[in-house]
Scaffold this motif. Structure first.
Motif, PDB file in Angstrom:
ATOM      1  N   ASN A 132       0.833  -1.209   0.000  1.00  0.00           N
ATOM      2  CA  ASN A 132       0.000   0.000   0.000  1.00  0.00           C
ATOM      3  C   ASN A 132       0.865   1.255   0.000  1.00  0.00           C
ATOM      4  N   GLU A 133       1.933   1.236   0.799  1.00  0.00           N
ATOM      5  CA  GLU A 133       2.815   2.404   0.884  1.00  0.00           C
ATOM      6  C   GLU A 133       3.540   2.659  -0.424  1.00  0.00           C
ATOM      7  N   THR A 134       4.039   1.588  -1.037  1.00  0.00           N
ATOM      8  CA  THR A 134       4.796   1.763  -2.286  1.00  0.00           C
ATOM      9  C   THR A 134       3.909   2.240  -3.426  1.00  0.00           C
ATOM     10  N   PRO A 138     -12.334  10.839 -13.449  1.00  0.00           N
ATOM     11  CA  PRO A 138     -12.857   9.887 -12.466  1.00  0.00           C
ATOM     12  C   PRO A 138     -13.003   8.448 -12.944  1.00  0.00           C
ATOM     13  N   GLN A 139     -13.570   8.251 -14.146  1.00  0.00           N
ATOM     14  CA  GLN A 139     -13.826   6.891 -14.617  1.00  0.00           C
ATOM     15  C   GLN A 139     -12.523   6.121 -14.862  1.00  0.00           C
ATOM     16  N   LEU A 140     -11.542   6.775 -15.476  1.00  0.00           N
ATOM     17  CA  LEU A 140     -10.265   6.118 -15.745  1.00  0.00           C
ATOM     18  C   LEU A 140      -9.512   5.850 -14.441  1.00  0.00           C
ATOM     19  N   PHE A 141      -9.587   6.799 -13.521  1.00  0.00           N
ATOM     20  CA  PHE A 141      -8.977   6.598 -12.202  1.00  0.00           C
ATOM     21  C   PHE A 141      -9.567   5.364 -11.531  1.00  0.00           C
ATOM     22  N   SER A 142     -10.890   5.252 -11.533  1.00  0.00           N
ATOM     23  CA  SER A 142     -11.563   4.116 -10.894  1.00  0.00           C
ATOM     24  C   SER A 142     -11.159   2.792 -11.527  1.00  0.00           C
ATOM     25  N   THR A 143     -11.036   2.777 -12.844  1.00  0.00           N
ATOM     26  CA  THR A 143     -10.657   1.549 -13.552  1.00  0.00           C
ATOM     27  C   THR A 143      -9.269   1.081 -13.128  1.00  0.00           C
ATOM     28  N   LYS A 144      -8.317   2.008 -13.089  1.00  0.00           N
ATOM     29  CA  LYS A 144      -6.947   1.651 -12.708  1.00  0.00           C
ATOM     30  C   LYS A 144      -6.873   1.258 -11.231  1.00  0.00           C
ATOM     31  N   LEU A 145      -7.629   1.949 -10.385  1.00  0.00           N
ATOM     32  CA  LEU A 145      -7.625   1.621  -8.965  1.00  0.00           C
ATOM     33  C   LEU A 145      -8.253   0.251  -8.723  1.00  0.00           C
ATOM     34  N   LEU A 200      -5.827  -2.636  -9.218  1.00  0.00           N
ATOM     35  CA  LEU A 200      -4.918  -2.870  -8.090  1.00  0.00           C
ATOM     36  C   LEU A 200      -5.602  -3.711  -7.014  1.00  0.00           C
ATOM     37  N   LYS A 201      -6.851  -3.404  -6.767  1.00  0.00           N
ATOM     38  CA  LYS A 201      -7.625  -4.143  -5.764  1.00  0.00           C
ATOM     39  C   LYS A 201      -7.804  -5.606  -6.188  1.00  0.00           C
ATOM     40  N   ILE A 202      -8.086  -5.838  -7.447  1.00  0.00           N
ATOM     41  CA  ILE A 202      -8.276  -7.198  -7.954  1.00  0.00           C
ATOM     42  C   ILE A 202      -7.003  -8.018  -7.805  1.00  0.00           C
ATOM     43  N   LEU A 203      -5.864  -7.419  -8.096  1.00  0.00           N
ATOM     44  CA  LEU A 203      -4.583  -8.128  -7.947  1.00  0.00           C
ATOM     45  C   LEU A 203      -4.349  -8.549  -6.498  1.00  0.00           C
ATOM     46  N   ILE A 254      -7.477  -4.648   2.360  1.00  0.00           N
ATOM     47  CA  ILE A 254      -7.610  -4.410   0.914  1.00  0.00           C
ATOM     48  C   ILE A 254      -8.794  -3.492   0.621  1.00  0.00           C
ATOM     49  N   LEU A 255      -9.912  -3.795   1.256  1.00  0.00           N
ATOM     50  CA  LEU A 255     -11.145  -3.055   0.987  1.00  0.00           C
ATOM     51  C   LEU A 255     -11.034  -1.590   1.405  1.00  0.00           C
ATOM     52  N   TYR A 256     -10.581  -1.346   2.655  1.00  0.00           N
ATOM     53  CA  TYR A 256     -10.594   0.025   3.158  1.00  0.00           C
ATOM     54  C   TYR A 256      -9.439   0.867   2.624  1.00  0.00           C
ATOM     55  N   HIS A 257      -8.363   0.226   2.191  1.00  0.00           N
ATOM     56  CA  HIS A 257      -7.341   1.003   1.496  1.00  0.00           C
ATOM     57  C   HIS A 257      -7.871   1.449   0.135  1.00  0.00           C
ATOM     58  N   HIS A 258      -8.631   0.584  -0.511  1.00  0.00           N
ATOM     59  CA  HIS A 258      -9.266   0.930  -1.786  1.00  0.00           C
ATOM     60  C   HIS A 258     -10.242   2.096  -1.592  1.00  0.00           C
ATOM     61  N   TYR A 259     -11.070   2.005  -0.564  1.00  0.00           N
ATOM     62  CA  TYR A 259     -12.013   3.083  -0.257  1.00  0.00           C
ATOM     63  C   TYR A 259     -11.270   4.383   0.072  1.00  0.00           C
TER      64      TYR A 259
END
Length: 474
Positions: free
Chosen positions: A129-131, A144-151, A154-157, A183-188
């Motif tokens: 998470n830090e890196t 926003p939409q592209l940001f969400s897709t890329k984020l 990371l969560k899926i990985l 994983i969940l709350y870092h994503h949020y």
């Protein structure tokens, strides 16, 4: 090579010690211990599930410690070495030890013993998470939409990695909840951070451009997760989340269109939303206390403190936190410009007890430092020396805010190559810090030759600080 052998020997000794005790007593006994290289202090503070100090453990001559739990409850514990802290998941029967080097605290931290695998996994997740922080900041500049897709990718990985780990190891339900929560709350958290990270737009316009679906996950947020209440990913999420929703609400019912973290009404919005959304008394108390302290530290609007305090009192049920905040507000009320500086007891380098007023005979800058914040210690002293050359008519007084002896203070100053001139420490640090409202540590007092306060919340590194010195002399 010798150091490496010594480290292995120490860790092995602790692990064997725990294993032997478990073998001869009860396998349900639970232990936590460690080895600290280059320790900041000679102790480790272990905090329980409510983040209350469970034990203060003194390091031995090999910088090791061990703690046996008595009335044990499984969950996330935190340990603090006097400067930095980290979390550890402990379950019944665990015998966990760690090795860390304070020079590279998080990156060097490794666990061993029964219960170590899950904690090494969680530590790797924390470091991952830090890196990713710089990458998150970079993609936050996207729409926003592209940001969400890329984020989301990371969560899926991370979820796939956890799924593979669960297939390979027998894991407890508790560990799974913590890892999934991480994983969940870092994503949020990253989603909540988005409006504050955009360089090209202010928060008002970012909110205006967001589709409602961007925050659709909010309906699933558990505001009362007592398992994760002291876990950094969850705690960080809550803090940014309430910053975010309070600002959105504030823009709707006020004339403000710019983000101002010092605004009284914005901070009242945060407190009221916390009261509305959070049922857990512990989480509500901790979060409202955090925001109240931030407001008191950052805002210069002392007149607004009483209003904020009244709202805080109606929300927070922890008498100790309410008393602490009340004392700080009362201190700021007594620290208005034109008032005399409180006459706090100090200790000089000869161990003499003197008063603060007794060392003031001309226009004076009083700054504070702590061994816990080494960068500030160095920067503040260097800045004071620089300003002293430019403004010889002004006295600069440094006060250490730790509970230390004159000998310890001298050692710290020597180590950082500073002279013991106009250096003092408090006789009663905690009382003095409350009376003088020294939060944050970079708070500076400007007083005249009669010890009357000119500015109780100055900052030596502010762009207008030298202008304040010129006005003081004039």
């Amino acid at each position: 090579m010798k150091l490496k052998i010594t480290i292995i020997t120490i860790v092995t000794a602790i692990t064997c010690f725990i294993a032997c005790r478990n073998a001869t007593t009860n396998n349900d006994n639970t232990y936590f211990g460690g080895v600290i290289l280059n320790p900041n202090t000679n102790f480790v503070i272990l905090k329980d599930l409510d983040n209350i100090t469970l034990d203060t453990l003194t390091l031995d001559n090999k910088n090791t410690f061990i703690h046996k739990f008595e009335a044990f409850k499984p969950g996330i514990y935190n340990f603090y070495d006097g400067l930095e802290s980290q979390s550890v998941l402990i379950e019944k029967g665990d015998s966990i030890t760690f090795l860390l080097n304070t020079i590279n605290f998080d990156e060097s931290l490794t666990f061993s013993g029964n219960g170590s695998k899950k904690n090494n996994y969680l530590m790797d997740l924390f470091l991952e998470n830090e890196t990713q922080e710089q990458f998150i900041l970079k993609i936050s500049q996207l729409e926003p939409q592209l940001f969400s897709t890329k984020l989301d990718s990371l969560k899926i990985l991370k979820e796939e990695k956890l799924k593979a780990y669960k297939k390979k190891h027998k894991l407890s339900t508790l560990f799974t909840e913590v890892a999934e929560g991480n994983i969940l709350y870092h994503h949020y958290y990253c989603k909540e951070f988005y409006p504050f990270a955009r360089f090209d737009k202010d928060e008002f316009n970012v909110f205006a451009d967001l589709d409602p679906s961007f925050y659709s996950y909010r309906k699933n947020v558990d505001y009362n997760n007592t398992l994760l209440q002291n876990y950094r990913p969850y705690r960080s999420f809550l803090r940014f989340h309430f910053n975010n929703i309070a600002l959105s609400s504030h823009f709707k019912h006020s004339k403000d269109s710019l983000y101002n973290s010092h605004s009284l009404h914005y901070n009242l919005d945060k407190l009221n939303l916390i009261d509305k959304k959070i049922k857990s008394e512990k989480i509500k108390n901790d979060l409202s206390f955090y925001y109240m302290m931030r407001f008191l530290n950052d805002s210069k609007d002392v007149k607004a403190f009483e209003t904020a305090l009244n709202t805080f009192k109606n929300i927070n049920t922890n008498s100790n936190k309410v008393e602490k905040v009340s004392n700080i507000v009362n201190s700021y009320t007594r620290l208005k410009p034109g008032y005399l500086l409180p006459n706090i007891d100090l200790i000089d380098k000869m161990d003499n007890i003197i008063t603060l007023k007794s060392v003031i005979s001309k226009p004076t800058i009083i700054y504070f430092w702590s061994n816990k914040y080494n960068y500030h210690l160095i920067d503040a002293h260097k800045k004071a020396l620089e300003l002293k050359v430019k403004y010889p008519e002004v006295e600069f007084i440094a006060i250490n805010a730790d509970n230390i002896s004159s000998r310890e203070q001298a050692k710290i100053l020597r180590k950082n190559r500073f002279n013991y001139i106009n250096e003092f420490h408090f006789k009663n640090p905690e009382t003095a810090k409350d009376i003088l409202a020294i939060r944050p540590i970079n708070n500076v007092f400007i007083v005249n030759k009669d010890a009357k306060i000119i500015n109780p919340k100055a900052n030596m590194f502010a762009i207008d600080f030298e202008q304040q010195l010129v006005e003081l002399l004039n």
